[in-house]
Every structure is written in C-alpha cells, then in structure tokens.
Motif scaffolding. Sequence first.
Motif, PDB file in Angstrom:
ATOM      1  N   ALA A  95       7.979  35.260  -5.876  1.00 50.24           N
ATOM      2  CA  ALA A  95       7.971  36.225  -4.776  1.00 50.24           C
ATOM      3  C   ALA A  95       9.211  36.048  -3.912  1.00 50.24           C
ATOM      4  O   ALA A  95       9.617  34.933  -3.598  1.00 50.24           O
ATOM      5  CB  ALA A  95       6.718  36.063  -3.922  1.00 50.24           C
ATOM      6  N   HIS A 113       0.114  39.658   1.270  1.00 48.26           N
ATOM      7  CA  HIS A 113       0.038  39.650  -0.186  1.00 48.26           C
ATOM      8  C   HIS A 113      -1.110  38.731  -0.603  1.00 48.26           C
ATOM      9  O   HIS A 113      -1.247  37.628  -0.084  1.00 48.26           O
ATOM     10  CB  HIS A 113       1.327  39.117  -0.815  1.00 48.26           C
ATOM     11  CG  HIS A 113       2.503  40.016  -0.629  1.00 48.26           C
ATOM     12  ND1 HIS A 113       3.758  39.688  -1.089  1.00 48.26           N
ATOM     13  CD2 HIS A 113       2.637  41.227  -0.036  1.00 48.26           C
ATOM     14  CE1 HIS A 113       4.607  40.650  -0.780  1.00 48.26           C
ATOM     15  NE2 HIS A 113       3.948  41.590  -0.139  1.00 48.26           N
ATOM     16  N   ASN A 120       3.403  36.830 -12.133  1.00 48.09           N
ATOM     17  CA  ASN A 120       3.650  38.069 -11.403  1.00 48.09           C
ATOM     18  C   ASN A 120       4.941  37.929 -10.603  1.00 48.09           C
ATOM     19  O   ASN A 120       5.278  36.850 -10.122  1.00 48.09           O
ATOM     20  CB  ASN A 120       2.483  38.387 -10.475  1.00 48.09           C
ATOM     21  CG  ASN A 120       1.196  38.639 -11.232  1.00 48.09           C
ATOM     22  OD1 ASN A 120       1.065  39.643 -11.920  1.00 48.09           O
ATOM     23  ND2 ASN A 120       0.238  37.719 -11.133  1.00 48.09           N
ATOM     24  N   ILE A 122       6.991  39.626  -7.335  1.00 50.42           N
ATOM     25  CA  ILE A 122       6.893  40.510  -6.175  1.00 50.42           C
ATOM     26  C   ILE A 122       8.173  40.400  -5.360  1.00 50.42           C
ATOM     27  O   ILE A 122       8.566  39.300  -4.954  1.00 50.42           O
ATOM     28  CB  ILE A 122       5.680  40.162  -5.289  1.00 50.42           C
ATOM     29  CG1 ILE A 122       4.377  40.414  -6.052  1.00 50.42           C
ATOM     30  CG2 ILE A 122       5.697  40.989  -4.005  1.00 50.42           C
ATOM     31  CD1 ILE A 122       3.849  39.219  -6.790  1.00 50.42           C
ATOM     32  N   THR A 124       9.856  42.079  -1.952  1.00 46.97           N
ATOM     33  CA  THR A 124       9.618  42.913  -0.779  1.00 46.97           C
ATOM     34  C   THR A 124      10.825  42.863   0.131  1.00 46.97           C
ATOM     35  O   THR A 124      11.268  41.786   0.528  1.00 46.97           O
ATOM     36  CB  THR A 124       8.374  42.438  -0.003  1.00 46.97           C
ATOM     37  OG1 THR A 124       7.238  42.475  -0.866  1.00 46.97           O
ATOM     38  CG2 THR A 124       8.118  43.313   1.212  1.00 46.97           C
ATOM     39  N   LEU A 135      -0.548  44.180  -0.214  1.00 48.99           N
ATOM     40  CA  LEU A 135      -0.543  44.164  -1.675  1.00 48.99           C
ATOM     41  C   LEU A 135      -1.592  43.185  -2.187  1.00 48.99           C
ATOM     42  O   LEU A 135      -1.628  42.025  -1.770  1.00 48.99           O
ATOM     43  CB  LEU A 135       0.842  43.756  -2.193  1.00 48.99           C
ATOM     44  CG  LEU A 135       0.975  43.503  -3.699  1.00 48.99           C
ATOM     45  CD1 LEU A 135       0.721  44.782  -4.489  1.00 48.99           C
ATOM     46  CD2 LEU A 135       2.345  42.916  -4.023  1.00 48.99           C
ATOM     47  N   VAL A 144       6.147  44.119  -8.926  1.00 45.49           N
ATOM     48  CA  VAL A 144       6.079  45.055  -7.797  1.00 45.49           C
ATOM     49  C   VAL A 144       7.330  44.876  -6.946  1.00 45.49           C
ATOM     50  O   VAL A 144       7.612  43.780  -6.461  1.00 45.49           O
ATOM     51  CB  VAL A 144       4.820  44.833  -6.937  1.00 45.49           C
ATOM     52  CG1 VAL A 144       4.824  45.781  -5.734  1.00 45.49           C
ATOM     53  CG2 VAL A 144       3.559  45.033  -7.774  1.00 45.49           C
TER      54      VAL A 144
END
Length: 218
Positions: A95, A113, A120, A122, A124, A135, A144
């Motif tokens: 992330a 989040h 995953n 992420i 942002t 999220l 994402v």
Amino acid sequence: MRRLLTFAMMLLLAAPVAAQTNSVHIDQIGSSNVIDITQAGSGNRIGSALTPSTITGSGNAVTIVQTGAVNQLDYTINGGTNTISLTYTGDGNVATLTCGGNNTTCTDATITHNVTGDDNTITTTVRGSDITNTLTITGNNNTVTTTQTSNNGTQTMTLTGNSNSVTAAQSGAGVHTLTMNVTGDTNTYNITQSGAVSNSLTINTTGSSNNVTVSQSN
C-alpha cells in the motif's frame, strides 16, 4: 500539545534463525498527532520505498494495523485535520498512501482501508480538501489505484473476490461521489469524474471478467 505514539510489533516465528523483523520508520512534525501502529507477523514494514512514513501538521490521527507477513506500507500525510485508519490482514499486501502534495494541502481527509487477503496492491493519492476515501477488500491479488484532486470528493469501494483491477480518478471543483460494490473475479474498472459540476456514480456488479469504463465530465 499532545503527542501519543504507540508501536506494537510482534514476531510470530517458529524458528528464530529465520526471523525477519518488522520495521517502522516515522517522522512527525506538529502537535496533537495521535499515531498507533501494530504489526503482528514477520517482514512487515511501514516507511521506506525511498523514505516515506511522515506526518506533518496538526490534528492528525493515524491508526495502522498490519497482521501477517511481508506487508508493505509507505505513507505521507500533510496538513489539515486528517483521520487515517488502515488495517491489512494477510501476506504480501503493498500500500502507498499520499495525502498532500509538495504544498502540504489535504485538509479534512478521512481515509479508511480494511483489506483481508494476500498480494493486494493499493495506491492512494489525495491532493484536495474535504475528501473521504473508504476501501474494503476481501480477496487476493486485487489492484486499486485512486487519485482525488477535486475540492470535495467521496469514494466508497467494497471488493469481494480475486484479481480485480480498479482505477478511479476525481478532479475539478465539483463534489464528486463514487460508490462501488463488486463481487467476483478478474473484473476491470476505469472510472473518471471531473469538472466543476458535481457527479455521482454507483456501480454494483456481480460476476467475473467484466470490463467497465465510465467517464463523467463537464
């Protein structure tokens, strides 16, 4: 002036010889910042990727929980009254959170989040003010990427499934609202909201291999 920093790092390892330590790097400037960081597992890190992990300004509250192995989080938060809460449960999640830009804007941003699963990614990026970004992910290998440079934008996303890809961008002076509820695998979404007039979009999909592109502008 109140500063509260709590770090809890637990290594759940069967063999000390193979130990990978959790790491936290944090820089804090300002007052009334409350930061709670919990890392349970091994090889997790907060900060780096060429240094981040920074908070600048006043009235910020950051709560980060990483449970699992080799989760990576870099964050940079600047200015305003920000409440950031990130929870990652699983292994290999990556992330990147950036709130303000070089001019340290990003006021009244609330970003939450909650990710459960493995691998995953992420990303942002927030530049504007009065922004809410929520999220929730349950699944593996989802990606994402969200960018909010609008004066007032709101995003709420719930993803349940694996290998989904979401790219969402909000820009302009309008009050843009995006709500997504996705259940399924290998779906791809490209969403753009821009302009001075407010846009609102709700996407609900169930199934796999959907390809959705929406552009709202004025």
